[in-house]
Scaffold this motif. Sequence first.
Motif, PDB file in Angstrom:
ATOM      1  N   SER A  64      23.031  23.360  29.210  1.00 56.74           N
ATOM      2  CA  SER A  64      24.433  22.999  29.424  1.00 56.74           C
ATOM      3  C   SER A  64      25.360  24.021  28.775  1.00 56.74           C
ATOM      4  CB  SER A  64      24.689  21.599  28.858  1.00 56.74           C
ATOM      5  OG  SER A  64      26.033  21.228  28.961  1.00 56.74           O
ATOM      6  N   ALA A  65      25.028  24.442  27.548  1.00 59.65           N
ATOM      7  CA  ALA A  65      25.856  25.431  26.849  1.00 59.65           C
ATOM      8  C   ALA A  65      25.868  26.753  27.601  1.00 59.65           C
ATOM      9  CB  ALA A  65      25.340  25.624  25.428  1.00 59.65           C
ATOM     10  N   ALA A  66      24.714  27.161  28.152  1.00 56.08           N
ATOM     11  CA  ALA A  66      24.648  28.416  28.911  1.00 56.08           C
ATOM     12  C   ALA A  66      25.511  28.340  30.162  1.00 56.08           C
ATOM     13  CB  ALA A  66      23.202  28.723  29.282  1.00 56.08           C
ATOM     14  N   ILE A  67      25.499  27.186  30.831  1.00 55.01           N
ATOM     15  CA  ILE A  67      26.318  27.024  32.035  1.00 55.01           C
ATOM     16  C   ILE A  67      27.799  27.050  31.678  1.00 55.01           C
ATOM     17  CG2 ILE A  67      26.948  25.390  33.860  1.00 55.01           C
ATOM     18  CD1 ILE A  67      23.966  24.516  33.858  1.00 55.01           C
ATOM     19  N   MET A  68      28.182  26.366  30.613  1.00 54.95           N
ATOM     20  CA  MET A  68      29.591  26.327  30.234  1.00 54.95           C
ATOM     21  C   MET A  68      30.088  27.698  29.798  1.00 54.95           C
ATOM     22  SD  MET A  68      30.496  23.423  31.083  1.00 54.95           S
ATOM     23  CE  MET A  68      32.187  23.576  30.519  1.00 54.95           C
ATOM     24  N   LYS A  69      29.244  28.491  29.166  1.00 56.90           N
ATOM     25  CA  LYS A  69      29.634  29.852  28.798  1.00 56.90           C
ATOM     26  C   LYS A  69      29.891  30.683  30.042  1.00 56.90           C
ATOM     27  CE  LYS A  69      28.111  33.875  26.130  1.00 56.90           C
ATOM     28  NZ  LYS A  69      27.027  34.446  25.272  1.00 56.90           N
ATOM     29  N   LEU A  70      29.055  30.531  31.043  1.00 61.04           N
ATOM     30  CA  LEU A  70      29.237  31.238  32.308  1.00 61.04           C
ATOM     31  C   LEU A  70      30.527  30.799  32.996  1.00 61.04           C
ATOM     32  CD1 LEU A  70      27.805  33.163  34.383  1.00 61.04           C
ATOM     33  CD2 LEU A  70      26.823  31.096  35.387  1.00 61.04           C
ATOM     34  N   MET A  71      30.771  29.503  33.021  1.00 60.07           N
ATOM     35  CA  MET A  71      31.961  28.983  33.693  1.00 60.07           C
ATOM     36  C   MET A  71      33.238  29.364  32.962  1.00 60.07           C
ATOM     37  SD  MET A  71      30.590  25.226  34.935  1.00 60.07           S
ATOM     38  CE  MET A  71      31.909  24.930  36.105  1.00 60.07           C
ATOM     39  N   ALA A  72      33.170  29.497  31.641  1.00 55.12           N
ATOM     40  CA  ALA A  72      34.362  29.828  30.858  1.00 55.12           C
ATOM     41  C   ALA A  72      34.911  31.200  31.220  1.00 55.12           C
ATOM     42  CB  ALA A  72      34.039  29.766  29.376  1.00 55.12           C
ATOM     43  N   ALA A  73      34.052  32.084  31.717  1.00 48.63           N
ATOM     44  CA  ALA A  73      34.488  33.429  32.102  1.00 48.63           C
ATOM     45  C   ALA A  73      34.967  33.493  33.551  1.00 48.63           C
ATOM     46  CB  ALA A  73      33.330  34.409  31.907  1.00 48.63           C
ATOM     47  N   ASP A  74      35.007  32.362  34.220  1.00 49.49           N
ATOM     48  CA  ASP A  74      35.363  32.293  35.639  1.00 49.49           C
ATOM     49  C   ASP A  74      36.743  31.650  35.775  1.00 49.49           C
ATOM     50  OD1 ASP A  74      35.567  31.840  38.365  1.00 49.49           O
ATOM     51  OD2 ASP A  74      33.604  30.885  38.562  1.00 49.49           O
ATOM     52  N   PRO A  75      37.765  32.403  36.222  1.00 45.78           N
ATOM     53  CA  PRO A  75      39.121  31.847  36.269  1.00 45.78           C
ATOM     54  C   PRO A  75      39.391  30.947  37.469  1.00 45.78           C
ATOM     55  CG  PRO A  75      39.139  34.108  37.059  1.00 45.78           C
ATOM     56  CD  PRO A  75      37.730  33.831  36.611  1.00 45.78           C
ATOM     57  N   ARG A  76      38.480  30.871  38.416  1.00 45.53           N
ATOM     58  CA  ARG A  76      38.714  30.081  39.633  1.00 45.53           C
ATOM     59  C   ARG A  76      38.627  28.576  39.351  1.00 45.53           C
ATOM     60  NH1 ARG A  76      35.771  32.775  44.719  1.00 45.53           N
ATOM     61  NH2 ARG A  76      36.222  34.967  44.343  1.00 45.53           N
ATOM     62  N   PRO A  77      39.210  27.751  40.216  1.00 47.71           N
ATOM     63  CA  PRO A  77      38.868  26.321  40.204  1.00 47.71           C
ATOM     64  C   PRO A  77      37.361  26.192  40.422  1.00 47.71           C
ATOM     65  CG  PRO A  77      40.792  26.720  41.599  1.00 47.71           C
ATOM     66  CD  PRO A  77      40.228  28.067  41.251  1.00 47.71           C
ATOM     67  N   LYS A  78      36.719  25.255  39.685  1.00 46.90           N
ATOM     68  CA  LYS A  78      35.259  25.229  39.656  1.00 46.90           C
ATOM     69  C   LYS A  78      34.727  23.819  39.869  1.00 46.90           C
ATOM     70  CE  LYS A  78      35.750  27.147  35.615  1.00 46.90           C
ATOM     71  NZ  LYS A  78      37.035  27.826  35.673  1.00 46.90           N
ATOM     72  N   LEU A  79      33.593  23.741  40.567  1.00 49.17           N
ATOM     73  CA  LEU A  79      32.809  22.514  40.693  1.00 49.17           C
ATOM     74  C   LEU A  79      31.414  22.808  40.164  1.00 49.17           C
ATOM     75  CD1 LEU A  79      33.739  21.374  44.316  1.00 49.17           C
ATOM     76  CD2 LEU A  79      34.534  20.337  42.184  1.00 49.17           C
ATOM     77  N   LEU A  80      30.860  21.864  39.427  1.00 49.50           N
ATOM     78  CA  LEU A  80      29.469  21.930  38.995  1.00 49.50           C
ATOM     79  C   LEU A  80      28.782  20.681  39.517  1.00 49.50           C
ATOM     80  CD1 LEU A  80      27.060  22.977  37.293  1.00 49.50           C
ATOM     81  CD2 LEU A  80      28.080  21.767  35.327  1.00 49.50           C
ATOM     82  N   MET A  81      27.712  20.872  40.293  1.00 51.48           N
ATOM     83  CA  MET A  81      27.018  19.735  40.884  1.00 51.48           C
ATOM     84  C   MET A  81      25.521  19.878  40.679  1.00 51.48           C
ATOM     85  SD  MET A  81      29.122  19.043  44.428  1.00 51.48           S
ATOM     86  CE  MET A  81      29.033  20.682  45.156  1.00 51.48           C
ATOM     87  N   GLY A  82      24.853  18.746  40.490  1.00 54.26           N
ATOM     88  CA  GLY A  82      23.408  18.833  40.393  1.00 54.26           C
ATOM     89  C   GLY A  82      22.751  17.631  39.758  1.00 54.26           C
ATOM     90  N   ASP A  83      21.437  17.753  39.646  1.00 53.25           N
ATOM     91  CA  ASP A  83      20.587  16.787  38.958  1.00 53.25           C
ATOM     92  C   ASP A  83      20.481  17.260  37.511  1.00 53.25           C
ATOM     93  OD1 ASP A  83      18.535  15.312  37.883  1.00 53.25           O
ATOM     94  OD2 ASP A  83      17.044  15.831  39.407  1.00 53.25           O
ATOM     95  N   MET A  84      21.195  16.579  36.628  1.00 51.32           N
ATOM     96  CA  MET A  84      21.242  17.000  35.226  1.00 51.32           C
ATOM     97  C   MET A  84      20.134  16.376  34.382  1.00 51.32           C
ATOM     98  SD  MET A  84      23.716  18.950  35.739  1.00 51.32           S
ATOM     99  CE  MET A  84      25.245  19.171  36.659  1.00 51.32           C
ATOM    100  N   ASN A  85      19.393  15.426  34.953  1.00 50.80           N
ATOM    101  CA  ASN A  85      18.281  14.786  34.249  1.00 50.80           C
ATOM    102  C   ASN A  85      18.697  14.194  32.913  1.00 50.80           C
ATOM    103  OD1 ASN A  85      15.755  14.587  35.637  1.00 50.80           O
ATOM    104  ND2 ASN A  85      15.675  16.818  35.708  1.00 50.80           N
ATOM    105  N   ASP A  86      19.951  13.797  32.799  1.00 47.90           N
ATOM    106  CA  ASP A  86      20.465  13.174  31.584  1.00 47.90           C
ATOM    107  C   ASP A  86      21.498  12.115  31.950  1.00 47.90           C
ATOM    108  OD1 ASP A  86      19.347  13.721  29.113  1.00 47.90           O
ATOM    109  OD2 ASP A  86      20.409  15.618  28.852  1.00 47.90           O
ATOM    110  N   THR A  87      21.608  11.109  31.101  1.00 45.75           N
ATOM    111  CA  THR A  87      22.564  10.029  31.309  1.00 45.75           C
ATOM    112  C   THR A  87      23.948  10.439  30.786  1.00 45.75           C
ATOM    113  OG1 THR A  87      21.792   9.055  29.232  1.00 45.75           O
ATOM    114  CG2 THR A  87      20.806   8.230  31.265  1.00 45.75           C
ATOM    115  N   PRO A  88      24.996   9.721  31.171  1.00 47.72           N
ATOM    116  CA  PRO A  88      26.362  10.159  30.840  1.00 47.72           C
ATOM    117  C   PRO A  88      26.658  10.318  29.358  1.00 47.72           C
ATOM    118  CG  PRO A  88      26.421   8.520  32.582  1.00 47.72           C
ATOM    119  CD  PRO A  88      25.000   8.566  32.101  1.00 47.72           C
TER     120      PRO A  88
END
Length: 276
Positions: A157-181
Amino acid sequence: MTLSAPGALAVAASSPVQGEGDLRVMTFNIQSAVHGLDKVAEVIRSASPDIVALQEVDVGSRRANGLDQPAELARRTGLRYYAHFRTTSLFGGDYGVAILSRYPLESVEQHPLPVQTGTEPRTVARVAMKVHGQDVSVYVTHLTRRPFNGGIRVRQSAAIMKLMAADPRPKLLMGDMNDTPDAGSLRLFKRELADVFELRGEGRADTYPLPVIPNLRIDYVLASSGFMPRSSKVLRVKASDHYPVVADLTLLEPMKAPSAEVVERERQTPPAGSPQ
């Protein structure tokens, strides 16, 4: 990674009635379509999404009878733009995540995620496209499986958020996270992203039915502040061991800086009630 050939798929799918900026998305772990690719295609067609994030997708495997599953689903649903992102080889073919889209894929890239030694490779895919004339990024992933390995999912999750933080576009993240809320990985995601079902969900939230213990909610549509969540629903269909999640959002217009002329005019206009 397999990328679509524009114009190769011609089957049309109906779209929901939408206003300007509206968008319907879906995330669906299809379990390599072991219950039949026709069932998966019918679920997608019936929901009429604009973008679909897929997990557990095969290309050319014996399990898939040699089919390129994303290409076949694109053909059968009318979502003509697609890409497959390989994480490993299984049953003599490629296995990973994929995307289907009503919008052309302008660029695609794939980033490996941290995993424990000897466990299945994991990835996050980033797909850039124009939606209603705006540049948008869609991220698709499938985190390390339950019931253990919570720490590695936090690292993923931290690796994904680091990648997204460098992306200025509006963003969607979708998937099977294998974790509860309430898990650490989801709490990390939700520092910056909105859980669309949590905000606007209708009906039951569980996405992974289990025979004895309570069903789990482990599949998500997460959106940056560039989107306004409108509604979300879990489709209780028997086409996989997961239920798909559908979400309706509105892509917000980007804020525009005032022109120099407007700024100068406002500077010269005295406040209301001030002496003239």
